[in-house]
Design a protein around this motif. Sequence first.
Motif, PDB file in Angstrom:
ATOM      1  N   ALA A  76      23.465  -4.127  54.165  1.00 32.86           N
ATOM      2  CA  ALA A  76      24.013  -2.360  52.636  1.00 32.86           C
ATOM      3  C   ALA A  76      23.032  -2.588  52.492  1.00 32.86           C
ATOM      4  O   ALA A  76      23.252  -1.129  51.841  1.00 32.86           O
ATOM      5  N   GLU A  77      22.090  -3.252  52.358  1.00 37.60           N
ATOM      6  CA  GLU A  77      20.718  -1.869  51.389  1.00 37.60           C
ATOM      7  C   GLU A  77      20.451  -0.459  52.096  1.00 37.60           C
ATOM      8  O   GLU A  77      20.003   0.420  51.886  1.00 37.60           O
ATOM      9  N   ALA A  78      20.018  -0.995  53.299  1.00 33.26           N
ATOM     10  CA  ALA A  78      20.067  -0.128  54.226  1.00 33.26           C
ATOM     11  C   ALA A  78      20.753   1.332  54.595  1.00 33.26           C
ATOM     12  O   ALA A  78      20.594   2.114  54.262  1.00 33.26           O
ATOM     13  N   GLN A  86      27.575   8.671  57.708  1.00 31.64           N
ATOM     14  CA  GLN A  86      27.431   8.072  59.763  1.00 31.64           C
ATOM     15  C   GLN A  86      26.237   7.551  60.576  1.00 31.64           C
ATOM     16  O   GLN A  86      25.761   6.442  60.506  1.00 31.64           O
ATOM     17  N   LYS A  87      26.047   8.621  60.363  1.00 30.05           N
ATOM     18  CA  LYS A  87      24.680   9.548  61.729  1.00 30.05           C
ATOM     19  C   LYS A  87      23.548   8.284  61.268  1.00 30.05           C
ATOM     20  O   LYS A  87      22.813   7.221  61.706  1.00 30.05           O
ATOM     21  N   ALA A  88      23.482   8.675  59.664  1.00 30.24           N
ATOM     22  CA  ALA A  88      21.619   8.156  58.984  1.00 30.24           C
ATOM     23  C   ALA A  88      22.498   6.845  58.853  1.00 30.24           C
ATOM     24  O   ALA A  88      21.419   6.049  59.155  1.00 30.24           O
ATOM     25  N   VAL A  89      23.332   6.510  58.501  1.00 30.41           N
ATOM     26  CA  VAL A  89      24.195   5.420  58.442  1.00 30.41           C
ATOM     27  C   VAL A  89      23.485   3.855  59.920  1.00 30.41           C
ATOM     28  O   VAL A  89      23.032   3.087  59.717  1.00 30.41           O
ATOM     29  N   ALA A 135      19.156   3.803  60.287  1.00 29.31           N
ATOM     30  CA  ALA A 135      18.651   3.270  59.306  1.00 29.31           C
ATOM     31  C   ALA A 135      19.279   2.144  59.413  1.00 29.31           C
ATOM     32  O   ALA A 135      17.945   1.201  58.690  1.00 29.31           O
ATOM     33  N   LEU A 136      19.756   1.232  59.934  1.00 34.95           N
ATOM     34  CA  LEU A 136      20.251  -0.130  60.367  1.00 34.95           C
ATOM     35  C   LEU A 136      18.821  -1.069  60.813  1.00 34.95           C
ATOM     36  O   LEU A 136      18.411  -0.602  61.785  1.00 34.95           O
ATOM     37  N   PRO A 137      18.633  -1.951  60.505  1.00 35.43           N
ATOM     38  CA  PRO A 137      17.733  -3.154  60.934  1.00 35.43           C
ATOM     39  C   PRO A 137      17.726  -3.250  62.292  1.00 35.43           C
ATOM     40  O   PRO A 137      18.679  -3.847  62.907  1.00 35.43           O
TER      41      PRO A 137
END
Length: 115
Positions: free
Chosen positions: A11-13, A89-92, A95-97
Amino acid sequence: MTADTRRDRLAEAAAEAARGVPGVAFLRPGVADLLRTRIAGRTPLRSHLTGNRTSGVRVSRDEGDGWHLDIRLVLRSGHRALDVTRLVQKAVLAALPDEQEEQAVSVRITVTGVV
């Protein structure tokens, strides 16, 4: 690492990545987020009951190992919703762990308003 810790990290990422996309004004908190904030602010001893949830991002998990991210955001005027949601969507996803790479992740983005 527990599921709650992973959920919070996701969620934070996701929130940080979404906020950094041009055209995103802010992430929109839901009713549960607003109530959670009010409860935590008034009763510090019960703030642990509210959980460490990120406003505007809801993370869930299905029966398998897949994660579902639901992001609610408000656009800045002059930006096309389709373009911004694709960029978010692309950025998320980028950025995911790292430990989430082997698991399926779906991202749903809802535009709730324009300012």
